[in-house]
Scaffold this motif. Structure first.
Motif, mmCIF file in Angstrom:
data_model
loop_
_atom_site.group_PDB
_atom_site.id
_atom_site.type_symbol
_atom_site.label_atom_id
_atom_site.label_comp_id
_atom_site.label_asym_id
_atom_site.label_seq_id
_atom_site.Cartn_x
_atom_site.Cartn_y
_atom_site.Cartn_z
ATOM 1 N N GLU A 197 35.759 -39.017 61.071
ATOM 2 C CA GLU A 197 35.932 -37.568 61.152
ATOM 3 C C GLU A 197 37.067 -37.059 60.263
ATOM 4 O O GLU A 197 36.926 -36.050 59.570
ATOM 5 C CB GLU A 197 36.173 -37.153 62.620
ATOM 6 N N ARG A 198 38.192 -37.752 60.274
ATOM 7 C CA ARG A 198 39.311 -37.317 59.434
ATOM 8 C C ARG A 198 38.999 -37.521 57.952
ATOM 9 O O ARG A 198 39.418 -36.726 57.105
ATOM 10 C CB ARG A 198 40.587 -38.072 59.819
ATOM 11 N N THR A 199 38.238 -38.569 57.642
ATOM 12 C CA THR A 199 37.832 -38.790 56.253
ATOM 13 C C THR A 199 36.924 -37.672 55.783
ATOM 14 O O THR A 199 37.080 -37.138 54.676
ATOM 15 C CB THR A 199 37.091 -40.141 56.117
ATOM 16 N N ARG A 200 35.990 -37.298 56.616
ATOM 17 C CA ARG A 200 35.049 -36.231 56.260
ATOM 18 C C ARG A 200 35.786 -34.903 56.069
ATOM 19 O O ARG A 200 35.472 -34.124 55.151
ATOM 20 C CB ARG A 200 33.983 -36.095 57.345
ATOM 21 N N ALA A 201 36.778 -34.660 56.919
ATOM 22 C CA ALA A 201 37.564 -33.430 56.793
ATOM 23 C C ALA A 201 38.372 -33.436 55.492
ATOM 24 O O ALA A 201 38.528 -32.403 54.835
ATOM 25 C CB ALA A 201 38.496 -33.284 57.992
ATOM 26 N N LEU A 202 38.857 -34.610 55.107
ATOM 27 C CA LEU A 202 39.619 -34.743 53.869
ATOM 28 C C LEU A 202 38.733 -34.472 52.658
ATOM 29 O O LEU A 202 39.173 -33.865 51.678
ATOM 30 C CB LEU A 202 40.235 -36.144 53.769
ATOM 31 N N MET A 203 37.477 -34.924 52.715
ATOM 32 C CA MET A 203 36.547 -34.718 51.602
ATOM 33 C C MET A 203 36.362 -33.233 51.289
ATOM 34 O O MET A 203 36.206 -32.834 50.141
ATOM 35 C CB MET A 203 35.175 -35.332 51.937
ATOM 36 N N ASP A 211 28.401 -35.014 49.907
ATOM 37 C CA ASP A 211 28.499 -36.191 49.046
ATOM 38 C C ASP A 211 28.896 -37.407 49.876
ATOM 39 O O ASP A 211 28.345 -38.505 49.717
ATOM 40 C CB ASP A 211 29.536 -35.972 47.939
ATOM 41 N N PHE A 212 29.857 -37.206 50.771
ATOM 42 C CA PHE A 212 30.287 -38.290 51.660
ATOM 43 C C PHE A 212 29.161 -38.677 52.612
ATOM 44 O O PHE A 212 28.922 -39.865 52.866
ATOM 45 C CB PHE A 212 31.521 -37.871 52.458
ATOM 46 N N ASP A 213 28.451 -37.686 53.145
ATOM 47 C CA ASP A 213 27.361 -37.958 54.089
ATOM 48 C C ASP A 213 26.271 -38.805 53.440
ATOM 49 O O ASP A 213 25.746 -39.744 54.055
ATOM 50 C CB ASP A 213 26.758 -36.647 54.600
ATOM 51 N N ARG A 214 25.921 -38.475 52.190
ATOM 52 C CA ARG A 214 24.900 -39.249 51.486
ATOM 53 C C ARG A 214 25.383 -40.676 51.222
ATOM 54 O O ARG A 214 24.610 -41.640 51.341
ATOM 55 C CB ARG A 214 24.527 -38.563 50.166
ATOM 56 N N THR A 215 26.647 -40.801 50.846
ATOM 57 C CA THR A 215 27.196 -42.130 50.578
ATOM 58 C C THR A 215 27.225 -42.964 51.851
ATOM 59 O O THR A 215 26.893 -44.154 51.837
ATOM 60 C CB THR A 215 28.621 -42.014 50.010
ATOM 61 N N ILE A 274 31.924 -44.992 47.952
ATOM 62 C CA ILE A 274 31.311 -46.058 48.749
ATOM 63 C C ILE A 274 32.349 -46.899 49.489
ATOM 64 O O ILE A 274 32.057 -47.501 50.531
ATOM 65 C CB ILE A 274 30.428 -46.972 47.848
ATOM 66 N N SER A 275 33.582 -46.916 48.994
ATOM 67 C CA SER A 275 34.635 -47.682 49.658
ATOM 68 C C SER A 275 35.013 -47.075 51.006
ATOM 69 O O SER A 275 35.512 -47.780 51.890
ATOM 70 C CB SER A 275 35.878 -47.758 48.768
ATOM 71 N N LEU A 276 34.818 -45.777 51.169
ATOM 72 C CA LEU A 276 35.192 -45.104 52.414
ATOM 73 C C LEU A 276 34.388 -45.608 53.614
ATOM 74 O O LEU A 276 34.980 -46.063 54.608
ATOM 75 C CB LEU A 276 35.037 -43.585 52.260
ATOM 76 N N PRO A 277 33.039 -45.558 53.581
ATOM 77 C CA PRO A 277 32.293 -46.086 54.728
ATOM 78 C C PRO A 277 32.491 -47.585 54.917
ATOM 79 O O PRO A 277 32.431 -48.074 56.049
ATOM 80 C CB PRO A 277 30.835 -45.750 54.400
ATOM 81 N N ALA A 278 32.751 -48.308 53.828
ATOM 82 C CA ALA A 278 33.027 -49.745 53.964
ATOM 83 C C ALA A 278 34.289 -49.959 54.791
ATOM 84 O O ALA A 278 34.354 -50.866 55.635
ATOM 85 C CB ALA A 278 33.194 -50.383 52.584
ATOM 86 N N GLY A 279 35.300 -49.122 54.564
ATOM 87 C CA GLY A 279 36.525 -49.212 55.357
ATOM 88 C C GLY A 279 36.329 -48.699 56.768
ATOM 89 O O GLY A 279 36.806 -49.309 57.735
ATOM 90 N N ILE A 280 35.623 -47.582 56.901
ATOM 91 C CA ILE A 280 35.374 -46.994 58.223
ATOM 92 C C ILE A 280 34.630 -47.976 59.124
ATOM 93 O O ILE A 280 34.958 -48.136 60.307
ATOM 94 C CB ILE A 280 34.577 -45.682 58.078
ATOM 95 N N GLU A 281 33.630 -48.651 58.569
ATOM 96 C CA GLU A 281 32.830 -49.607 59.333
ATOM 97 C C GLU A 281 33.462 -50.995 59.398
ATOM 98 O O GLU A 281 32.882 -51.924 59.939
ATOM 99 C CB GLU A 281 31.428 -49.712 58.721
#
Length: 218
Positions: free
Chosen positions: A93-99, A109-113, A138-145
């Motif tokens: 959530e905080r990552t998405r808000a930052l985007m 763009d983040f949602d698609r990635t 792509i590094s963001l969801p890799a870190g989130i997950e």
């Protein structure tokens, strides 16, 4: 040789290209690493422009071709690792808000990635290094997950090395005509996306055959 001055004596190179060449002329390979690393941290900076410029700089003797490949790959991996840990630390959530606050970047763009990562996993990290915007995000969801870091690092390094080698090598061979590389960048990206599709189809077919054979065995 002052590469930036040499260029301005023939045809002025301004904007991002001029800044990039000037930085590489001043800092050498480290300058190339910094610029390519920024591609991960600030997606609107296009590696399709920066990487051929690194090859062009190598062709002018600013550093060797191998140094250009090593430094640009180091920059790619360093930037990706920073973004990986940013995703791990911030969460979804905080990552998405930052985007939403980054210029020229949309939350969609983040949602698609993220959807691409969820669907393809390790393939998304590897092939994502060769697709604009996805390469940076792509590094963001890799870190989130919390994808295992060693796996993320290995796939990122290999994917970055392949991508960088194509564009740095092209810039090196073309010399003053390095800008031509950009005209073929989209074609190469379509090839990458095609390879992703083939890999996914092959995986699905293999799984279906495996289930069919298991059912027949029973």
């Amino acid at each position: 040789m002052n590469l930036y001055l040499a260029q301005t004596q023939t045809e002025p190179m301004g904007g991002l290209a001029g800044w990039a060449v000037g930085l590489m002329d001043s800092l050498g390979g480290l300058g190339a690493a910094v610029i390519v690393g920024l591609d991960n941290l600030f997606p609107p900076i296009p590696s399709e422009l920066v990487l051929p410029l690194a090859g062009f700089s190598a062709s002018q003797g600013t550093f060797s071709l191998m140094s250009a490949l090593a430094w640009t790959t180091l920059g790619s991996v360093a930037g990706a690792v920073i973004v990986y840990f940013l995703g791990l630390w911030l969460g979804r959530e905080r990552t998405r808000a930052l985007m939403a606050k980054i210029p020229l970047v949309k939350t969609s763009d983040f949602d698609r990635t993220e959807a691409w990562f969820t669907k393809y996993g390790t393939k998304a990290v590897f092939f994502g290094r060769m697709v604009p915007l996805f390469r940076s995000l792509i590094s963001l969801p890799a870190g989130i997950e919390r994808m295992p870091f060693w796996k993320f690092l290995s796939l990122t390094t290999l994917g970055s090395l392949i991508w960088n080698s194509v564009f740095v090598g092209a810039g090196y061979l073309l010399g003053d005509n390095w800008h031509i590389v950009g005209d073929y960048a989209s074609l190469f990206q379509y090839v990458v996306l095609g390879l992703v599709a083939v890999a996914v189809i092959a995986f699905v077919v293999t799984r279906l055959r495996s289930k069919t054979n298991s059912g027949t065995g029973r």
